[in-house]
Design a protein around this motif. Sequence first.
Motif, PDB file in Angstrom:
ATOM      1  N   LEU A 108       0.832  -1.203   0.000  1.00 29.50           N
ATOM      2  CA  LEU A 108       0.000   0.000   0.000  1.00 29.50           C
ATOM      3  C   LEU A 108       0.869   1.255   0.000  1.00 29.50           C
ATOM      4  CD1 LEU A 108      -3.086   0.893   0.292  1.00 29.50           C
ATOM      5  CD2 LEU A 108      -2.469   1.353   2.667  1.00 29.50           C
ATOM      6  N   ALA A 109       1.949   1.251   0.791  1.00 35.36           N
ATOM      7  CA  ALA A 109       2.828   2.415   0.872  1.00 35.36           C
ATOM      8  C   ALA A 109       3.535   2.686  -0.444  1.00 35.36           C
ATOM      9  CB  ALA A 109       3.852   2.216   1.983  1.00 35.36           C
ATOM     10  N   ARG A 110       3.763   1.638  -1.226  1.00 36.02           N
ATOM     11  CA  ARG A 110       4.383   1.833  -2.531  1.00 36.02           C
ATOM     12  C   ARG A 110       3.377   2.308  -3.575  1.00 36.02           C
ATOM     13  NH1 ARG A 110       8.294  -3.500  -3.310  1.00 36.02           N
ATOM     14  NH2 ARG A 110       9.934  -2.855  -1.833  1.00 36.02           N
ATOM     15  N   THR A 111       2.117   2.056  -3.300  1.00 39.71           N
ATOM     16  CA  THR A 111       1.068   2.357  -4.284  1.00 39.71           C
ATOM     17  C   THR A 111       0.423   3.709  -4.055  1.00 39.71           C
ATOM     18  OG1 THR A 111       0.574  -0.007  -4.468  1.00 39.71           O
ATOM     19  CG2 THR A 111      -1.112   1.522  -5.265  1.00 39.71           C
ATOM     20  N   VAL A 112       0.163   4.067  -2.787  1.00 43.56           N
ATOM     21  CA  VAL A 112      -0.624   5.247  -2.449  1.00 43.56           C
ATOM     22  C   VAL A 112       0.222   6.238  -1.657  1.00 43.56           C
ATOM     23  CG1 VAL A 112      -2.707   6.111  -1.324  1.00 43.56           C
ATOM     24  CG2 VAL A 112      -2.697   3.820  -2.330  1.00 43.56           C
ATOM     25  N   ALA A 113       0.211   7.485  -2.090  1.00 47.69           N
ATOM     26  CA  ALA A 113       0.811   8.577  -1.321  1.00 47.69           C
ATOM     27  C   ALA A 113      -0.277   9.585  -1.007  1.00 47.69           C
ATOM     28  CB  ALA A 113       1.936   9.248  -2.103  1.00 47.69           C
ATOM     29  N   ALA A 114      -0.232  10.156   0.192  1.00 41.60           N
ATOM     30  CA  ALA A 114      -1.255  11.109   0.618  1.00 41.60           C
ATOM     31  C   ALA A 114      -0.608  12.394   1.095  1.00 41.60           C
ATOM     32  CB  ALA A 114      -2.108  10.506   1.734  1.00 41.60           C
ATOM     33  N   VAL A 115      -1.220  13.502   0.717  1.00 41.93           N
ATOM     34  CA  VAL A 115      -0.867  14.818   1.257  1.00 41.93           C
ATOM     35  C   VAL A 115      -2.113  15.322   1.969  1.00 41.93           C
ATOM     36  CG1 VAL A 115      -0.135  17.177   0.745  1.00 41.93           C
ATOM     37  CG2 VAL A 115       0.780  15.260  -0.598  1.00 41.93           C
ATOM     38  N   VAL A 116      -2.036  15.432   3.289  1.00 43.79           N
ATOM     39  CA  VAL A 116      -3.220  15.708   4.092  1.00 43.79           C
ATOM     40  C   VAL A 116      -3.143  17.112   4.686  1.00 43.79           C
ATOM     41  CG1 VAL A 116      -3.463  13.266   4.607  1.00 43.79           C
ATOM     42  CG2 VAL A 116      -2.235  14.732   6.209  1.00 43.79           C
ATOM     43  N   GLN A 117      -4.280  17.581   5.193  1.00 44.51           N
ATOM     44  CA  GLN A 117      -4.308  18.913   5.787  1.00 44.51           C
ATOM     45  C   GLN A 117      -3.631  18.937   7.151  1.00 44.51           C
ATOM     46  OE1 GLN A 117      -7.768  21.510   5.373  1.00 44.51           O
ATOM     47  NE2 GLN A 117      -8.845  19.821   4.376  1.00 44.51           N
ATOM     48  N   GLY A 142      10.102  10.012   1.327  1.00 46.52           N
ATOM     49  CA  GLY A 142       9.213   9.425   0.335  1.00 46.52           C
ATOM     50  C   GLY A 142       9.774   8.170  -0.315  1.00 46.52           C
ATOM     51  N   ARG A 143      11.072   7.958  -0.211  1.00 49.57           N
ATOM     52  CA  ARG A 143      11.692   6.773  -0.800  1.00 49.57           C
ATOM     53  C   ARG A 143      11.652   5.568   0.134  1.00 49.57           C
ATOM     54  NH1 ARG A 143      10.960   6.395  -5.069  1.00 49.57           N
ATOM     55  NH2 ARG A 143      12.650   4.889  -5.360  1.00 49.57           N
ATOM     56  N   THR A 144      11.244   5.778   1.395  1.00 50.62           N
ATOM     57  CA  THR A 144      11.280   4.710   2.397  1.00 50.62           C
ATOM     58  C   THR A 144      10.515   3.453   1.993  1.00 50.62           C
ATOM     59  OG1 THR A 144      11.565   6.349   4.150  1.00 50.62           O
ATOM     60  CG2 THR A 144      10.810   4.168   4.818  1.00 50.62           C
ATOM     61  N   PRO A 145       9.299   3.562   1.409  1.00 52.11           N
ATOM     62  CA  PRO A 145       8.571   2.331   1.059  1.00 52.11           C
ATOM     63  C   PRO A 145       9.292   1.454   0.044  1.00 52.11           C
ATOM     64  CG  PRO A 145       7.098   4.228   1.044  1.00 52.11           C
ATOM     65  CD  PRO A 145       8.487   4.762   1.149  1.00 52.11           C
ATOM     66  N   HIS A 146      10.265   2.021  -0.649  1.00 52.80           N
ATOM     67  CA  HIS A 146      10.959   1.270  -1.691  1.00 52.80           C
ATOM     68  C   HIS A 146      12.274   0.670  -1.191  1.00 52.80           C
ATOM     69  CE1 HIS A 146       8.161   2.906  -4.697  1.00 52.80           C
ATOM     70  NE2 HIS A 146       8.264   4.040  -4.026  1.00 52.80           N
ATOM     71  N   LYS A 147      12.534   0.764   0.108  1.00 57.23           N
ATOM     72  CA  LYS A 147      13.802   0.296   0.670  1.00 57.23           C
ATOM     73  C   LYS A 147      13.576  -0.813   1.674  1.00 57.23           C
ATOM     74  CE  LYS A 147      15.984   4.878   0.458  1.00 57.23           C
ATOM     75  NZ  LYS A 147      17.095   4.494  -0.438  1.00 57.23           N
ATOM     76  N   ARG A 148      14.605  -1.618   1.861  1.00 57.49           N
ATOM     77  CA  ARG A 148      14.623  -2.554   2.961  1.00 57.49           C
ATOM     78  C   ARG A 148      15.263  -1.885   4.168  1.00 57.49           C
ATOM     79  NH1 ARG A 148      17.763  -7.297  -0.040  1.00 57.49           N
ATOM     80  NH2 ARG A 148      19.017  -5.424  -0.494  1.00 57.49           N
ATOM     81  N   LEU A 149      15.079  -2.489   5.313  1.00 60.85           N
ATOM     82  CA  LEU A 149      15.629  -1.939   6.542  1.00 60.85           C
ATOM     83  C   LEU A 149      17.138  -1.742   6.394  1.00 60.85           C
ATOM     84  CD1 LEU A 149      14.866  -1.161   9.461  1.00 60.85           C
ATOM     85  CD2 LEU A 149      15.509  -3.480  10.142  1.00 60.85           C
ATOM     86  N   ARG A 181       7.594  15.341  -1.205  1.00 57.60           N
ATOM     87  CA  ARG A 181       7.804  14.026  -0.590  1.00 57.60           C
ATOM     88  C   ARG A 181       6.893  12.979  -1.233  1.00 57.60           C
ATOM     89  NH1 ARG A 181       6.440  13.060   5.721  1.00 57.60           N
ATOM     90  NH2 ARG A 181       4.375  13.487   4.874  1.00 57.60           N
ATOM     91  N   ALA A 182       5.629  13.360  -1.475  1.00 57.06           N
ATOM     92  CA  ALA A 182       4.699  12.434  -2.127  1.00 57.06           C
ATOM     93  C   ALA A 182       5.148  12.116  -3.549  1.00 57.06           C
ATOM     94  CB  ALA A 182       3.294  13.028  -2.123  1.00 57.06           C
ATOM     95  N   LEU A 183       5.663  13.103  -4.277  1.00 53.22           N
ATOM     96  CA  LEU A 183       6.138  12.859  -5.637  1.00 53.22           C
ATOM     97  C   LEU A 183       7.351  11.933  -5.636  1.00 53.22           C
ATOM     98  CD1 LEU A 183       5.857  16.462  -7.134  1.00 53.22           C
ATOM     99  CD2 LEU A 183       4.317  14.530  -7.538  1.00 53.22           C
ATOM    100  N   ALA A 184       8.251  12.117  -4.659  1.00 57.57           N
ATOM    101  CA  ALA A 184       9.437  11.261  -4.567  1.00 57.57           C
ATOM    102  C   ALA A 184       9.065   9.814  -4.283  1.00 57.57           C
ATOM    103  CB  ALA A 184      10.379  11.785  -3.477  1.00 57.57           C
ATOM    104  N   GLN A 185       7.928   9.607  -3.682  1.00 56.76           N
ATOM    105  CA  GLN A 185       7.451   8.254  -3.384  1.00 56.76           C
ATOM    106  C   GLN A 185       7.085   7.505  -4.652  1.00 56.76           C
ATOM    107  OE1 GLN A 185       4.651   8.282  -0.135  1.00 56.76           O
ATOM    108  NE2 GLN A 185       3.804   6.284  -0.689  1.00 56.76           N
ATOM    109  N   GLN A 186       6.855   8.222  -5.738  1.00 52.32           N
ATOM    110  CA  GLN A 186       6.457   7.644  -7.029  1.00 52.32           C
ATOM    111  C   GLN A 186       5.255   6.707  -6.885  1.00 52.32           C
ATOM    112  OE1 GLN A 186      10.189   6.115  -8.934  1.00 52.32           O
ATOM    113  NE2 GLN A 186       9.666   7.731 -10.387  1.00 52.32           N
TER     114      GLN A 186
END
Length: 275
Positions: free
Chosen positions: A77-86, A103-110, A154-159
């Motif tokens: 889900l973190a790789r698929t959806v990014a949210a910018v909230v109020q 924003g790159r965190t979901p694409h990395k391993r620990l 940050r959301a854009l960097a998440q791709q």
Amino acid sequence: MSGTDLLVDGVTLTAGAHRLVEDVSLTARPGEVVGLVGPNGSGKSSLLRAVYRVLRPSAGRVGIDGADAWSLPVRRLARTVAAVVQESGAAFDLTVREVVAMGRTPHKRLLDGDTPQDADLVESALAAVDGTGLAHRPFDRLSGGERQRVLIARALAQQPSLLVLDEPTNHLDIRHQLEVLGVLRGLPATVLVALHDLNLAAYYCDRLYVLRDGRVTASGPPAEVLTPAMLADVYGVTAEVTIHPRTEAPQVTFLPPPPTGPAKSEHNPEQRAPS
């Protein structure tokens, strides 16, 4: 970055005995910018929270490429959806570059470090929101508008393949409103965005869903949705809607109500003050 098919199917959201959203359905496809509009308290933010999996529907479902969003593994889900909230008031003790790199965190391993590709994506995301000059500044010392641009970066960097934004133009000056929405307009991702400014929504969105009291009251292309009758019914305002000759998008002009209060008496030169 690619897009995903979003299906909100008969979603109802409740908080105790109160219904926040009732039987709402919508779709958004790759490359589309789909807008949610409506008065304050109409359910826009609540519906977005269901899409990025903060509020679980009491009825209906949110489908992401055919899968129930609530059944997806957290990492997927973190790789698929990014949210910018109020509600983005967290005071990060980080530089702007470090916040965007999150924003790159979901694409990395620990314990994975940043790669040259990560660095390039962070730089590109900052440039997209006119934030390159902010890179080394402390995030918690930025203005509200600067913070908003960084969180969008940050959301854009998440791709993500689905980008969900709740009033992303809040705090932004008009130049950055146009730039940010122009970036969203050009993404291959699926974009679902709540907006207050109806003229921005008319220009940048492919389709609009109008919410009132938690229900969809109108949906379709902006030219079909933004009518004087809808604006009077949903917003309680008088407005004229024309097609702008250059943008060819609907242009809403709000007409203020007539002044209220005691009428001013006309000056009568023959009227004399009492002696």
